[in-house]
Design an enzyme around this catalytic site. Structure first.
Site, PDB file in Angstrom:
ATOM      1  N   SER A  76     -10.547  -1.929  -2.017  1.00 27.66           N
ATOM      2  CA  SER A  76     -10.395  -0.488  -1.843  1.00 27.66           C
ATOM      3  C   SER A  76      -8.953  -0.077  -2.045  1.00 27.66           C
ATOM      4  O   SER A  76      -8.028  -0.854  -1.792  1.00 27.66           O
ATOM      5  CB  SER A  76     -10.828  -0.067  -0.435  1.00 27.66           C
ATOM      6  OG  SER A  76      -9.815  -0.382   0.521  1.00 27.66           O
ATOM      7  N   ASP A  77      -8.750   1.137  -2.530  1.00 25.89           N
ATOM      8  CA  ASP A  77      -7.401   1.681  -2.502  1.00 25.89           C
ATOM      9  C   ASP A  77      -6.997   1.851  -1.038  1.00 25.89           C
ATOM     10  O   ASP A  77      -7.846   1.858  -0.136  1.00 25.89           O
ATOM     11  CB  ASP A  77      -7.343   3.020  -3.239  1.00 25.89           C
ATOM     12  CG  ASP A  77      -5.949   3.317  -3.792  1.00 25.89           C
ATOM     13  OD1 ASP A  77      -4.957   2.738  -3.291  1.00 25.89           O
ATOM     14  OD2 ASP A  77      -5.845   4.123  -4.734  1.00 25.89           O
ATOM     15  N   GLN A  78      -5.702   1.952  -0.800  1.00 25.99           N
ATOM     16  CA  GLN A  78      -5.200   1.967   0.575  1.00 25.99           C
ATOM     17  C   GLN A  78      -5.785   3.124   1.367  1.00 25.99           C
ATOM     18  O   GLN A  78      -5.625   4.286   0.999  1.00 25.99           O
ATOM     19  CB  GLN A  78      -3.672   2.067   0.572  1.00 25.99           C
ATOM     20  CG  GLN A  78      -3.066   2.031   1.955  1.00 25.99           C
ATOM     21  CD  GLN A  78      -1.542   2.090   1.918  1.00 25.99           C
ATOM     22  OE1 GLN A  78      -0.931   1.738   0.918  1.00 25.99           O
ATOM     23  NE2 GLN A  78      -0.930   2.543   2.990  1.00 25.99           N
ATOM     24  N   ALA A 131      -8.764   4.081   1.526  1.00 20.39           N
ATOM     25  CA  ALA A 131      -9.876   4.789   0.882  1.00 20.39           C
ATOM     26  C   ALA A 131     -11.159   4.698   1.695  1.00 20.39           C
ATOM     27  O   ALA A 131     -11.958   5.640   1.704  1.00 20.39           O
ATOM     28  CB  ALA A 131     -10.104   4.238  -0.526  1.00 20.39           C
TER      29      ALA A 131
END
Length: 816
Positions: free
Chosen positions: A346-348, A350
């Site tokens: 996941s993006d930070q 997200a």
């Protein structure tokens, strides 16, 4: 950036070690490093054998030396002893350590030995921050900690001294898969060297691992997006080609081990906004199936085909479903159709934002179930020890996710670690010998200089003013970008640590053009809200030539911040206009340092501005690269970069940022005149194309088209040319782009000579996405071959050839 790092002791427990993450630990042992274990990307990448004498090429930098023992029993050990101890440490007889077994068997064994709570913790510790990085050790099995989040788009970021290469959009301007591949290989080697050094001293944490959140393969669909600089431009074919080369370069081509693993991001339909007119954290990209498949998915498909080990899901929602909870995206497309077997990160934060910003579900337990069921393998949080994936076991207890799914999602994580060599004896892995001597090595410094030179795009050259062939009495270098070592690297959170001793600013490099050099920045900073007109006048009024360095910085375009418009910041245009006024007729050369297109119409049209060159963010070799290119050093340094994106002529040509329709965007879907078109770039010579030949005038659907053309350098200067092949579908009923790049190559042609260029248009390039999927339809297609797009108002002085061919039959390719 200071973070706390994990340190492992002999018991397998971890403690926090408050060591700055941007400080490397210098090796004090003597030993050898043989770079010949790494296979060439191309014939131009020379092998170098390093010998160690206790001194590294980093010795001009001060380091703290850590004496504590590495995370193995019995203190500091030699490799052979360490290997033996690792194999026997708690777990000598476990199948996952048996190097003779298949990877899948070893992974299955390891994951079967883990409790669900252990898996939960591993999947919740992808970084970012001291409390959530690294993934913790599992002492009872002898499994050590591992750091998942490393940034290495064009050099190792936030990890101490590293060779800094030009920003990604500048690398895209080289139109050279070879250059991108060699930059990625050099970056991967430095990532590995640092990892070897960190783990040797028992240090783990953010930016200390081997798993890169790179490359960025989003499409530059809007020129105002703050992260355009991290992309490879607006074209899916160009992006796919360069992404493939990056993945191959970064991961290496050893038959057993991965040098450093790639992670293509941000998946998907992600290209602004960051903050204008709304936040990226809650944005819902509403995209048609046609645009999704024909523009936003292809580069990620290329990453998967190239063998990337990771894909990062993005912050945004896609048609109402958050990307990191999107089963269609992460399972149906990515895994079931494309065959991806790696891990999704996941993006930070997200996953948290599925609840807090998208309001897609109401709690972390449900979000955890949705994300893992959709296909996410590991979470990067905002240093949240109680992040979303810490609710995986509770989600299972509520029957929202099956234990089988949790264990299945853990397997790609440990498969990646195995392929990186973590569970094999170091003596088996040739990459384990790489050490800090390769950081800023002569070969890497030469490569970053080459990459910078090849990235520069000559936009204007009135009456052939460049190259500069004489030394001037008085040279003036002005502007806010002229002598700022950090600005030319690009945003500090996206570039390697600035190495002052290795960095050459424009002013420092261009001093050699004159006997006397005058200088004034003119602005208080890049924003140029405070402007010193008198200082500019004093600097330029007696000059024989003025080089004006303008552009943008991280306050103008960056992650988290879009551009409101494409104007030069603050009073930079006034600075340029005053330079022309005060310089009393001396030639003015405008050097631009930016990523998003800039409105330089005044300079383009003003005859007093002799030349304009786009330089991007070239990083440490900026000044030297400028000197070489402006003077055509060695007779072979002509600029040959090409724009990887369209520079709009008028602001009202740009659709609303939140409108995700591709209509009116990029050269593929817009017929509006451009200030500078995609693929544009001038040279110090002229080229001429002739004898275009196609292998067949008629082909069956599914067959590739072979072709050739003769390219002549009709001038006297040896130069690179970027040969560009475009296709246009003549059946107007097809939902195809107006024009599509289908092949390109950068070639060097000696002055006065010709080369025969062979090219291929693949079946995928001929396909158009229809409701049933990618389809090659019957009909007439036109091929254009030249050094630019056909029919451009702003054009280079060379011709474009064209021929038609006919496709017969029909062929369906993949659905996605």
């Amino acid at each position: 950036m200071c973070v706390a790092c994990y340190r492992s002791d002999n018991s397998g427990k971890t403690t926090t070690h408050s060591k700055a993450a941007d400080i490397d630990i210098k090796r004090t042992e003597t030993g050898g490093s043989n770079d010949n274990t790494d296979v060439k990307v191309s014939d131009t990448y020379s092998k170098r054998a390093h010998t160690r004498t206790g001194k590294t090429e980093d010795d001009d930098v001060t380091y703290d030396t850590v004496r504590e023992d590495p995370p193995f029993p019995n203190g500091r050990l030699t490799n052979s002893k360490r290997d033996a101890n690792v194999l026997n440490f708690h777990s000598a007889d476990y199948p996952f350590r048996n190097v003779s077994l298949p990877w899948a068997t070893r992974v299955d064994n390891l994951v079967s030995l883990l409790t669900l709570e252990e898996i939960q913790l591993q999947m919740a510790r992808g970084g970012h921050g001291a409390d959530v990085s690294p993934a913790p050790p599992i002492p009872r099995l002898g499994v050590g900690p591992y750091s998942w989040n490393t940034e290495c788009l064009r050099g190792v970021v936030n990890a101490g001294p590293a060779t800094s290469f030009p920003q990604a959009l500048g690398l895209a301007a080289t139109f050279s898969a070879d250059v991108v591949g060699r930059v990625a290989r050099a970056t991967g080697r430095e990532v590995r060297a640092k990892y070897n050094n960190y783990t040797r001293h028992g240090l783990y944490g953010d930016h200390m691992g081997l798993s890169c959140f790179s490359p960025v393969v989003n499409i530059m669909r809007d020129p105002r997006w703050g992260r355009n600089q991290e992309t490879y431009g607006e074209d899916p074919y160009l992006t796919s080609t360069l992404a493939t080369s990056f993945v191959h370069g970064l991961q290496g081509n050893h038959s057993r081990y991965v040098l450093a693993n790639a992670g293509c991001k941000h998946f998907d339909v992600h290209g602004g906004p960051e903050d204008i007119p709304q936040s990226r954290f809650s944005f819902n990209a509403q995209v048609s199936e046609l645009d999704w498949h024909q523009t936003f998915l292809p580069a990620f498909k290329a990453c998967v085909d190239a063998g990337t080990y990771s894909v990062m899901c993005s912050y945004n929602s896609i048609n109402g479903v958050p990307a990191c909870a999107n089963h269609k995206l992460l399972t149906e497309i990515l895994r079931d159709t494309w065959g991806f077997t790696g891990y999704v990160v996941s993006d930070q934060s997200a996953l948290e934002r599925i609840v807090t910003d998208h309001h897609y579900v109401n709690d972390y337990v449900t979000a955890a179930a949705d994300a893992i069921n959709a296909g996410v393998n590991i979470e990067v949080s905002k240093n949240n020890v109680n992040g979303v994936f810490m609710q995986l076991v509770p989600a299972m207890q509520k029957d929202l996710v099956q234990e089988e799914t949790i264990r299945k999602r853990a397997k790609p994580l440990f498969h990646t670690r195995m392929r990186l060599g973590e569970f094999d004896p170091a003596s088996m892995n040739p990459y384990s010998t790489l050490d800090l001597s390769i950081i800023q090595s002569p070969a890497h410094q030469a490569l970053t200089l080459e990459a910078a030179m090849k990235s520069f795009v000559l936009l204007k050259n009135k009456d052939g003013f460049l190259p500069i062939i004489e030394k001037f009495a008085v040279v003036s270098v002005v502007g806010p970008m002229s002598n700022n070592a950090s600005i030319i690297y690009g945003p500090e959170n996206k570039s390697p640590t600035v190495n002052v001793t290795a960095t050459v600013t424009p002013l420092e490099g261009l001093r050699q053009l004159g006997l006397t050099v005058t200088h004034a920045e003119g602005c208080d900073d890049v924003s140029c809200q405070g402007y010193d007109a008198q200082g500019i006048k004093t600097a330029v009024e007696k000059a024989d030539i003025v080089l004006v360095c303008l552009g943008t910085g991280q306050l103008q375009e960056n992650e988290g911040h879009d551009r409101a418009d494409l104007e030069l910041p603050g009073q930079q245009l006034q600075l340029l206009q005053d330079t022309v006024t005060f310089s009393n007729g001396a030639p003015v050369v405008l050097l631009l340092f930016n990523a998003c297109p800039l409105n330089v119409t005044w300079a383009a049209q003003n005859p007093s501005v002799s030349a304009i060159m786009e330089c991007w963010f070239p990083a440490q070799s900026t000044g030297t690269a400028l000197l070489h290119v402006l003077t055509n050093e060695g007779g072979t340094s002509s600029p040959a970069g090409r724009l990887p994106s369209t520079w709009p002529l008028l602001a009202d040509q740009i659709p609303n940022m939140v409108n995700y329709s591709m209509s009116g965007r990029t050269y593929r879907y817009s017929n509006a005149p451009a200030l500078y078109p995609f693929g544009f770039g001038l040279s110090y010579t002229t080229f001429w194309y002739s004898e275009l030949s196609l292998s067949n005038q008629t082909i069956r659907a599914g067959q590739p088209l072979q072709g050739s053309v003769v390219l002549r350098n009709s001038g006297k200067v040896t130069c690179d040319e970027v040969v560009q092949v475009y296709i246009r579908w003549n059946d107007q009923s097809l939902p195809a782009p107006t024009l599509q790049l289908a092949w390109f190559d950068r070639v060097t042609v000696t002055g006065g000579t010709s080369q025969k260029i062979q090219f291929t248009v693949t079946r995928q390039s001929m396909a158009v996405w229809l409701v049933q999927g990618w389809t090659i339809s019957p009909g007439s297609v036109t091929v254009y071959v030249g050094g630019q797009q056909p029919g451009q108002i702003t054009s280079v002085p060379s011709n474009v050839l064209s021929q038609d061919f006919v496709i017969t039959g029909l062929q369906h390719l993949d659905k996605y």
